[in-house]
Scaffold this active site. Structure first.
Site, PDB file in Angstrom:
ATOM      1  NE  ARG A 112      -3.720   2.574   1.292  1.00 29.92           N
ATOM      2  CZ  ARG A 112      -4.731   2.895   2.068  1.00 29.92           C
ATOM      3  NH1 ARG A 112      -5.189   2.030   2.947  1.00 29.92           N
ATOM      4  NH2 ARG A 112      -5.308   4.062   1.951  1.00 29.92           N
TER       5      ARG A 112
ATOM      6  NE  ARG B 128      -8.053   2.339  -0.686  1.00 35.99           N
ATOM      7  CZ  ARG B 128      -9.088   2.977  -0.190  1.00 35.99           C
ATOM      8  NH1 ARG B 128      -9.490   2.732   1.013  1.00 35.99           N
ATOM      9  NH2 ARG B 128      -9.718   3.866  -0.872  1.00 35.99           N
TER      10      ARG B 128
ATOM     11  CG  ASP C 217      -8.445   0.550   3.474  1.00 43.28           C
ATOM     12  OD1 ASP C 217      -7.654   1.156   4.220  1.00 43.28           O
ATOM     13  OD2 ASP C 217      -9.628   0.889   3.322  1.00 43.28           O
TER      14      ASP C 217
ATOM     15  CG  ASP D  11     -10.260   1.412   7.169  1.00 37.60           C
ATOM     16  OD1 ASP D  11      -9.187   2.048   7.126  1.00 37.60           O
ATOM     17  OD2 ASP D  11     -11.086   1.406   6.236  1.00 37.60           O
TER      18      ASP D  11
END
Length: 151
Positions: A81, A92, A95, A97
């Site tokens: 990334r 991307r 990811d 989160d």
């Protein structure tokens, strides 16, 4: 219990996400205890990009929220990334989160928990509801009710 959203829309998305989950589980102080199914979703925010593969995982950790975030960012970087020169919400490889961290709330410049746009994002709410149908945010709103409002 903390919950981490996982997503990818570049390369071999499923392989990348499986590798991210393995790397996360191998981190000291983190144990992946459940993983949702992965689902293909349309991009949000910046639409001129390939579709995403999204899901979530539940993790047990003794790490503080900022340390957990640091580990997530390191795994993203390890899997290719890059953030420089890429539009916000752009394509991307990986990811990760931090969506929820127990019933804690944080509002700091580099970390907001629960994730600030969680209640607006079906691609995050669906896997959370799959992992725990009774899951509630720190403010008491249930994930399944938030999801029902989006339908």
């Amino acid at each position: 219990m903390a919950y981490v959203g996982v997503g990818s829309n570049l390369g071999d998305r499923e392989s990348t996400l499986r590798q991210a989950l393995e790397l996360l589980d191998s981190e000291p102080g983190i144990r992946v205890v459940a993983v949702s199914s992965l689902r293909e979703t349309d991009p949000v925010g910046y639409e001129d990009q390939p579709p995403f593969l999204n899901g979530a995982c539940a993790v047990e950790t003794w790490l503080a929220p900022h340390e957990l975030l640091s580990r997530l960012l390191a795994i993203e970087a390890r899997l290719g990334r890059t953030r420089d020169g890429v539009p916000r919400y752009g394509p991307r490889t990986c990811d990760l989160d931090l969506l929820l961290y127990g019933q804690e709330t944080l509002e700091e410049p580099d970390l907001v928990v629960p994730h600030p746009r969680l209640s607006e994002r079906r691609f995050a709410l669906e896997p959370l509801a799959e992992l725990d149908p009774d899951l509630a945010l720190p403010d008491g709103r249930r994930v399944r009710d938030l999801l029902a409002r989006l339908e």
